[in-house]
Motif scaffolding. Structure first.
Motif, mmCIF file in Angstrom:
data_model
loop_
_atom_site.group_PDB
_atom_site.id
_atom_site.type_symbol
_atom_site.label_atom_id
_atom_site.label_comp_id
_atom_site.label_asym_id
_atom_site.label_seq_id
_atom_site.Cartn_x
_atom_site.Cartn_y
_atom_site.Cartn_z
ATOM 1 N N UNK A 86 0.833 -1.208 0.000
ATOM 2 C CA UNK A 86 0.000 0.000 0.000
ATOM 3 C C UNK A 86 0.868 1.258 0.000
ATOM 4 N N UNK A 87 1.938 1.260 0.798
ATOM 5 C CA UNK A 87 2.845 2.410 0.836
ATOM 6 C C UNK A 87 3.515 2.612 -0.534
ATOM 7 N N UNK A 88 3.938 1.526 -1.154
ATOM 8 C CA UNK A 88 4.587 1.639 -2.461
ATOM 9 C C UNK A 88 3.583 2.041 -3.544
ATOM 10 N N UNK A 119 6.578 6.742 7.649
ATOM 11 C CA UNK A 119 7.226 7.180 8.870
ATOM 12 C C UNK A 119 8.696 6.770 8.880
ATOM 13 N N UNK A 120 9.553 7.690 9.291
ATOM 14 C CA UNK A 120 10.987 7.394 9.378
ATOM 15 C C UNK A 120 11.332 6.623 10.647
ATOM 16 N N UNK A 129 8.661 0.145 4.096
ATOM 17 C CA UNK A 129 8.734 0.525 2.681
ATOM 18 C C UNK A 129 9.639 1.732 2.437
ATOM 19 N N UNK A 130 10.221 2.289 3.485
ATOM 20 C CA UNK A 130 10.961 3.548 3.352
ATOM 21 C C UNK A 130 12.138 3.452 2.385
ATOM 22 N N UNK A 131 12.981 2.445 2.549
ATOM 23 C CA UNK A 131 14.180 2.332 1.715
ATOM 24 C C UNK A 131 13.808 2.193 0.237
ATOM 25 N N UNK A 132 12.832 1.337 -0.071
ATOM 26 C CA UNK A 132 12.398 1.147 -1.458
ATOM 27 C C UNK A 132 11.786 2.423 -2.019
ATOM 28 N N UNK A 134 12.319 5.590 -1.138
ATOM 29 C CA UNK A 134 13.358 6.598 -1.379
ATOM 30 C C UNK A 134 14.163 6.237 -2.630
ATOM 31 N N UNK A 135 14.461 4.964 -2.791
ATOM 32 C CA UNK A 135 15.185 4.521 -3.983
ATOM 33 C C UNK A 135 14.392 4.764 -5.256
ATOM 34 N N UNK A 136 13.111 4.485 -5.215
ATOM 35 C CA UNK A 136 12.222 4.671 -6.369
ATOM 36 C C UNK A 136 12.158 6.149 -6.747
ATOM 37 N N UNK A 137 11.902 6.999 -5.778
ATOM 38 C CA UNK A 137 11.765 8.436 -6.044
ATOM 39 C C UNK A 137 13.099 9.023 -6.503
ATOM 40 N N UNK A 138 14.168 8.685 -5.822
ATOM 41 C CA UNK A 138 15.502 9.184 -6.204
ATOM 42 C C UNK A 138 15.882 8.701 -7.591
ATOM 43 N N UNK A 139 15.562 7.440 -7.872
ATOM 44 C CA UNK A 139 15.866 6.865 -9.178
ATOM 45 C C UNK A 139 15.134 7.572 -10.310
#
Length: 162
Positions: A86-88, A119-120, A129-132, A134-139
């Protein structure tokens, strides 16, 4: 997968009658003509309601030092999802809108951020889901904010899924 999509609308409830890109271009031109400096934040939030999950995406236009306004879109699904899925999905919906509009913002020199309602703090389930995210958005090359700075998702989109 069954989805129900509503049109983009203003906070007043007025639905857009033209394409989102055309509306946003009109907003940019109008706001620049009025001398406003804009920043845009895009975020999505969701709420599970029985067998349905409702997603709300907000495009928030900030007139630097002079308030702001937003456009909203809601969608519901009956697809069962884990909290991480859901977060992703929230992140994916925000990125989809950001990608759709980024050329407009870039060509008019408008800063844009993707806001993530994750939430951090690791004690919260959404943190999985935070790491994924951030990777998705940064990518994708977008700037982003996470809770508690992610007001487009945590406050604006959140208000229309409760």
């Amino acid at each position: 997968m069954q989805h129900h999509t509503k049109q983009w609308r203003k906070l007043t409830g007025e639905y857009l009658t033209n394409y989102l890109e055309d509306e946003v271009l009109g907003v940019i031109l109008r706001e620049k003509e009025q001398g406003h400096s804009l920043k845009v934040c895009i975020g999505t939030d969701s709420q599970v309601k029985g067998t349905f999950t409702e997603f709300a995406t907000a495009i928030v236009f900030i007139r630097k030092g002079k308030g702001g306004f937003m456009y909203l879109n809601n969608e519901t699904t009956q697809e069962k999802m884990t909290i991480k899925q859901r977060m992703m999905t929230e992140v994916s919906r925000s990125i989809e809108v950001a990608y759709r509009l980024c050329d407009l913002f870039t060509s008019h020199n408008i800063d844009m951020e993707v806001h993530v309602d994750i939430n951090t703090n690791p004690i919260y389930k959404s943190n999985d889901a935070l790491k994924e995210a951030i990777g998705y958005i940064s990518g994708m090359g977008f700037n982003f904010k996470v809770k508690p700075e992610a007001f487009a998702s945590s406050c604006c989109a959140n208000k229309v899924v409760q």
